[in-house]
Design an enzyme around this catalytic site. Structure first.
Site: not given
Length: 183
Positions: A168, A162, A155, A133, A46, A101-102, A105
């Protein structure tokens, strides 16, 4: 203006928003690492889109490497098992490491990854998270040094993120319709 994918209910961050976030984060990293040569590590898959843009926005020497960890599979929820799929090719002893990092959470996977890397003797290990998040009543296990934006507990897909290896390539960050991942 981006065209909304039929599986996406809302756009949270447009291409223009993303460019601004990446430029801001690149300037912060450039300032903080001006006299260093950090190793920027993307967590695959990601984070690869974000890393490609971020490294072009950083104006100081950097090295890059990649790690892949598995904790999600094809589902919407974490499997709870962290597995190193691809480790670093670069030695990090005495080196500043910046994990890219994408989305962050719970931070449990990233916390594990940071502990593993810290055991290798780097000068420092920091995190640049494109998205954090916001989960009510649940602070992430890791506090990133650099944060792009906060997103709701939905989400999230696009810009490298993705669901089951789809979405993506969307140029924006959007909220996936629940009926898509609750099948």
């Amino acid at each position: 203006m981006e065209t909304l994918h039929p599986d996406v209910q809302d756009i949270l961050l447009s291409e223009e928003d993303i460019r601004g976030i990446v430029a801001r984060m690149g300037a912060e990293i450039t300032k903080d690492y001006a006299d260093k040569n950090p190793l920027v590590v993307a967590v695959l898959r990601g984070a690869v889109v974000f890393m490609a843009d971020l490294m072009r926005a950083v104006d100081c020497p950097i090295g890059i490497d990649f790690m892949a960890v598995s904790s999600y599979g094809d589902g919407a929820k974490s499997s709870g098992v962290v597995r190193i799929v691809k480790d670093l090719d670069t030695k990090i002893e005495g080196r500043d490491v910046l994990i890219v990092e994408d989305i962050l959470d719970s931070g449990l996977t990233l916390s594990y990854l940071m502990r593993m890397l810290e055991n290798r003797g780097p000068a420092s290990v920091e995190v640049a998270a494109f998205l954090v998040k916001d989960v009510p009543g649940n602070a992430p296990a890791v506090k990133p040094r650099y944060v792009g934006a906060h997103v709701p507990d939905e989400f999230i897909v696009g810009y490298g993120l993705d669901f089951a290896e789809r979405y993506r390539n969307l140029s924006y960050i959007g909220i996936l319709k629940p009926e898509v991942y609750q099948k």
